[in-house]
Design a protein around this motif. Structure first.
Motif, PDB file in Angstrom:
ATOM      1  N   LEU A   1       0.834  -1.201   0.000  1.00  0.00           N
ATOM      2  CA  LEU A   1       0.000   0.000   0.000  1.00  0.00           C
ATOM      3  C   LEU A   1       0.870   1.251   0.000  1.00  0.00           C
ATOM      4  CD1 LEU A   1      -3.067   0.646   0.126  1.00  0.00           C
ATOM      5  CD2 LEU A   1      -2.776   0.962   2.603  1.00  0.00           C
ATOM      6  N   PHE A   2       0.467   2.246  -0.823  1.00  0.00           N
ATOM      7  CA  PHE A   2       1.140   3.540  -0.858  1.00  0.00           C
ATOM      8  C   PHE A   2       0.092   4.633  -0.684  1.00  0.00           C
ATOM      9  CE2 PHE A   2       2.474   7.257  -3.431  1.00  0.00           C
ATOM     10  CZ  PHE A   2       3.556   7.664  -2.649  1.00  0.00           C
ATOM     11  N   GLU A   3       0.323   5.505   0.303  1.00  0.00           N
ATOM     12  CA  GLU A   3      -0.565   6.648   0.586  1.00  0.00           C
ATOM     13  C   GLU A   3      -2.028   6.230   0.711  1.00  0.00           C
ATOM     14  OE1 GLU A   3       0.076   9.989  -1.980  1.00  0.00           O
ATOM     15  OE2 GLU A   3       1.935  10.540  -0.935  1.00  0.00           O
ATOM     16  N   ASN A   4      -2.258   5.031   1.151  1.00  0.00           N
ATOM     17  CA  ASN A   4      -3.591   4.538   1.514  1.00  0.00           C
ATOM     18  C   ASN A   4      -4.538   4.292   0.348  1.00  0.00           C
ATOM     19  OD1 ASN A   4      -5.137   3.690   3.775  1.00  0.00           O
ATOM     20  ND2 ASN A   4      -6.455   5.473   3.513  1.00  0.00           N
ATOM     21  N   ASP A   5      -4.204   4.794  -0.851  1.00  0.00           N
ATOM     22  CA  ASP A   5      -5.148   4.651  -1.968  1.00  0.00           C
ATOM     23  C   ASP A   5      -4.576   3.885  -3.148  1.00  0.00           C
ATOM     24  OD1 ASP A   5      -3.362   6.770  -2.606  1.00  0.00           O
ATOM     25  OD2 ASP A   5      -4.764   7.470  -4.152  1.00  0.00           O
ATOM     26  N   VAL A   6      -3.287   3.532  -3.093  1.00  0.00           N
ATOM     27  CA  VAL A   6      -2.617   2.909  -4.231  1.00  0.00           C
ATOM     28  C   VAL A   6      -2.012   1.573  -3.825  1.00  0.00           C
ATOM     29  CG1 VAL A   6      -0.809   3.145  -5.981  1.00  0.00           C
ATOM     30  CG2 VAL A   6      -2.089   5.162  -5.238  1.00  0.00           C
ATOM     31  N   GLU A   7      -2.268   0.549  -4.628  1.00  0.00           N
ATOM     32  CA  GLU A   7      -1.635  -0.755  -4.443  1.00  0.00           C
ATOM     33  C   GLU A   7      -0.456  -0.887  -5.400  1.00  0.00           C
ATOM     34  OE1 GLU A   7      -5.284  -3.707  -3.030  1.00  0.00           O
ATOM     35  OE2 GLU A   7      -4.447  -3.873  -5.044  1.00  0.00           O
ATOM     36  N   ILE A   8       0.653  -1.405  -4.895  1.00  0.00           N
ATOM     37  CA  ILE A   8       1.835  -1.667  -5.722  1.00  0.00           C
ATOM     38  C   ILE A   8       1.994  -3.180  -5.856  1.00  0.00           C
ATOM     39  CG2 ILE A   8       4.330  -1.403  -5.946  1.00  0.00           C
ATOM     40  CD1 ILE A   8       4.102   1.082  -4.133  1.00  0.00           C
ATOM     41  N   CYS A   9       1.941  -3.678  -7.073  1.00  0.00           N
ATOM     42  CA  CYS A   9       2.154  -5.102  -7.352  1.00  0.00           C
ATOM     43  C   CYS A   9       3.409  -5.252  -8.194  1.00  0.00           C
ATOM     44  CB  CYS A   9       0.955  -5.701  -8.107  1.00  0.00           C
ATOM     45  SG  CYS A   9      -0.643  -5.438  -7.299  1.00  0.00           S
ATOM     46  N   LEU A  10       4.150  -6.313  -7.979  1.00  0.00           N
ATOM     47  CA  LEU A  10       5.355  -6.582  -8.752  1.00  0.00           C
ATOM     48  C   LEU A  10       5.172  -7.869  -9.546  1.00  0.00           C
ATOM     49  CD1 LEU A  10       8.301  -5.588  -9.270  1.00  0.00           C
ATOM     50  CD2 LEU A  10       9.021  -7.208  -7.498  1.00  0.00           C
ATOM     51  N   PHE A  11       5.420  -7.786 -10.842  1.00  0.00           N
ATOM     52  CA  PHE A  11       5.337  -8.962 -11.717  1.00  0.00           C
ATOM     53  C   PHE A  11       6.731  -9.259 -12.249  1.00  0.00           C
ATOM     54  CE2 PHE A  11       1.072  -7.467 -11.534  1.00  0.00           C
ATOM     55  CZ  PHE A  11       0.262  -8.583 -11.703  1.00  0.00           C
ATOM     56  N   GLY A  12       7.129 -10.535 -12.144  1.00  0.00           N
ATOM     57  CA  GLY A  12       8.459 -10.930 -12.594  1.00  0.00           C
ATOM     58  C   GLY A  12       8.406 -11.965 -13.683  1.00  0.00           C
ATOM     59  N   ARG A  13       9.570 -12.469 -14.065  1.00  0.00           N
ATOM     60  CA  ARG A  13       9.680 -13.484 -15.098  1.00  0.00           C
ATOM     61  C   ARG A  13       8.883 -14.723 -14.690  1.00  0.00           C
ATOM     62  NH1 ARG A  13      13.264 -13.697 -19.070  1.00  0.00           N
ATOM     63  NH2 ARG A  13      14.652 -12.195 -18.034  1.00  0.00           N
ATOM     64  N   GLY A  14       8.067 -15.227 -15.602  1.00  0.00           N
ATOM     65  CA  GLY A  14       7.243 -16.396 -15.308  1.00  0.00           C
ATOM     66  C   GLY A  14       5.854 -16.038 -14.810  1.00  0.00           C
TER      67      GLY A  14
END
Length: 597
Positions: free
Chosen positions: A35-48
């Motif tokens: 969570l960033f600043e309560n309103d934004v989700e950060i997702c990380l996508f990698g190889r595979g």
């Protein structure tokens, strides 16, 4: 001043959060968003990982995806009241529980600005210590602007480990429509690119993706499967929109296949594998879920009849119908469709233990299993049968058979997990030989290459896991042979790719195996079909100053976070009594390029 300080603080906070996600992602891709600043989700996508932007962007192997948080308790701290258009667009968004939710275009632009500031090596007052080059960042947008923006993206430009600038992308989406007059004109696209980027010369590159095989209906049912075989084709110099790819183009076959399709010619072998897995699970948990027998006779009756026939043979009697019995064993153990008998033929060298496995696969209870092994051991002990077995088996039953040659057999307590383990061992031996026979018989691999998959130096559970890998590879080869009519010259490199992957990775039936091929090899499967995706890249400039405009059309929604009359579910349109497929089209542009001096 205060606004500037707040912005710098937000930029620093975003950088630190992205860096934390990135560092954790180097070890393993996080399963849950940050969570960033309560309103934004950060997702990380990698190889595979299946990335939501892979339909229109094939850049870095690791990428951030930002979207609206599921639980926005404090509201948007940087977002002012929305315009009427923005409110209307937000009403078109699906419920939060239905999938990922987009941010407003205004909020997305603010985040892109913070990311750009945080990656600028000249912003030393941000106190970010040694600046790390972060993966590209893409933000889901709600289309609330006049251009109907569905994604904004930012990608660092690098010279070695130094950041020299940022490429900023904008993706817009329209559709679905069956009206091809709505599609862009190639010359107009090229001219717009030249004007926007002040270019005099542009180059074009085409891409088309066709589905060759997909999960389909069986009578009135749908097979629950993610299986798919498609081909990606790329070529230089595009002449017109929706131009068919030339046969001189470069092509890659993408194969994602799940085992267990009842239509597969090797489905009987898959069912045999499932029984093996049931035994392995029973050995692990102590509880075996015995499957319902499909045989007219019980396993005990089948074993008893088999041993009686062997005893008669030993006594010198001529047994009527013996050849038919052998054929029944073959049919039972490798019942395959006649269309692939040329590549997957039944083994004719089943030994005593393997034939017992074929009989005992119909066992329906633990008690029946004990009764079968009691009968077998009794026959061996009294010398009523003198069976032959393949060399190299380390199963307990094989040891008892070898001991019977010398007239003595050690006592075996048929209690606890022992009977289940004995059956699992002979099943493993038999199925390993089935797969080895196929791959060596078709000259797709040598015994040395297969040694990892048939090794007995690991425990039984790991042996079962490796046999599962062998079966998945078999399903892939058989599907490519039957459905695509592949020959050895194509099957061999595909086998090597699969072997290499499965020596280094666990079983993953969602993995996409790739094979470079010539388009002519599979042209007949797609030449009369529309492509699933068709796109043209218009480029100018070189190196870090290269800029690109992409125009793409697809038959399925390229943006899952927006649903409206303009961007919605795939449907058909009836024109003059005929059904036409409706299409979506998107445009991705380098809307700007920031250089750090």
């Amino acid at each position: 001043m205060a606004a500037g300080r707040a912005r710098r603080a937000a930029g620093t906070e975003l950088y630190r959060e992205l860096l934390r996600v990135y560092e954790e992602g180097k070890k393993s891709i996080p399963e849950h968003p940050y969570l960033f600043e309560n309103d934004v989700e950060i997702c990380l996508f990698g190889r595979g990982c299946k990335s939501p932007i892979e339909r229109f962007w094939n850049g870095s192997s690791m990428v951030y995806i930002l979207q609206k948080a599921d639980h926005n308790e404090g509201g948007d701290p940087m977002e002012e009241s929305k315009s009427d258009d923005a409110v209307y667009a937000s009403e078109l968004l699906p419920m939060e529980s239905a999938g990922p939710v987009a941010l407003s275009v205004r909020r997305a632009k603010q985040l892109i600005s913070l990311y750009t500031m945080a990656q600028n090596p000249n912003m030393t007052h941000l106190k970010t210590s040694e600046l790390a080059v972060l993966p590209p960042l893409w933000i889901r947008c709600d289309g609330s602007d006049p251009e109907c923006t569905c994604w904004l993206g930012a990608e660092p430009l690098k010279a070695g480990n130094k950041i020299t600038g940022i490429n900023i992308y904008m993706v817009t989406c329209n559709g679905p429509t069956a009206d091809k007059t709505c599609f862009a004109n190639l010359e107009e696209l090229k001219m717009a690119h030249k004007v926007k980027h002040h270019s005099s010369i542009v180059t074009t590159k085409g891409f088309a993706q066709y589905e060759l095989i997909r999960a389909a209906a069986i009578e009135d049912t749908i097979v629950e499967s993610e299986s798919n075989i498609c081909i990606d084709i790329t070529w230089n110099t595009v002449d017109k929109i929706l131009q068919p790819p030339p046969l001189t183009a470069a092509a890659t076959l993408n194969i994602s296949l799940e085992s267990g399709d009842p239509r597969s010619p090797v489905y009987p072998l898959y069912r045999e594998l499932q029984f093996l897995l049931t035994l392995a699970e029973g050995l692990k948990t102590g509880v075996t879920e015995w499957p319902e027998s499909l045989e007219s006779k019980s396993a005990f009756e089948l074993v008893q009849g088999f041993l009686t026939d062997l005893k008669k043979k030993l006594d010198g009697y001529c047994i009527s119908g013996n050849e038919n019995e052998t054929e029944n064993i073959k049919s039972d153990t490798a019942a395959v469709d006649s269309s692939i008998k040329s590549i997957f033929s039944e083994r004719g060298d089943l030994d005593f233990a393997e034939q017992l496995w074929c009989k005992m696969r119909s066992v329906s209870s633990y008690q029946e299993l004990v009764e079968c092994f009691t009968l077998i051991i009794k026959s061996l002990k009294h010398g009523e049968v003198q069976p032959w077995i393949h060399q190299g088996s380390s199963s307990l039953l094989s040891k008892l058979i070898q001991q019977s040659y010398h007239g003595t057999i050690e006592a075996v307590s048929l209690s606890g997990i022992t009977p289940v383990q004995m059956l699992l061992e002979i099943g493993l031996d038999k199925m390993k030989k089935d797969y080895v026979s196929f791959f060596i018989g078709q000259e797709l691999a040598t015994l040395t290459y297969l040694d990892y998959f048939i090794s007995t130096s690991v425990d039984l559970q790991e042996q079962v896991h490796r046999v599962q890998k062998l079966h998945h590879m078999l399903e892939i080869m058989v599907s490519c042979t039957v459905l695509l009519q592949f020959k050895h010259e194509n099957l061999f490199p595909l086998t090597q790719t699969c072997l290499k992957y499965y020596k280094e990775n666990p079983l993953n039936e969602k993995h996409v195996f790739q094979l470079p091929i010539r388009p002519a090899l599979v042209k007949k499967f797609y030449q009369n079909d529309h492509p699933e995706i068709w796109k043209v890249d218009i480029s100018s400039g070189h190196g870090q100053k290269e800029v690109k405009t992409t125009w793409q059309v697809s038959t399925s929604p390229p943006v899952e976070h927006m649903t409206s009359n303009n961007i919605g579910l795939l449907c058909d349109s009836t024109v003059n009594g005929s059904t036409e497929e409706r299409m979506y089209f998107i445009t991705m542009t380098n809307c700007s390029q920031v250089h750090f001096t």
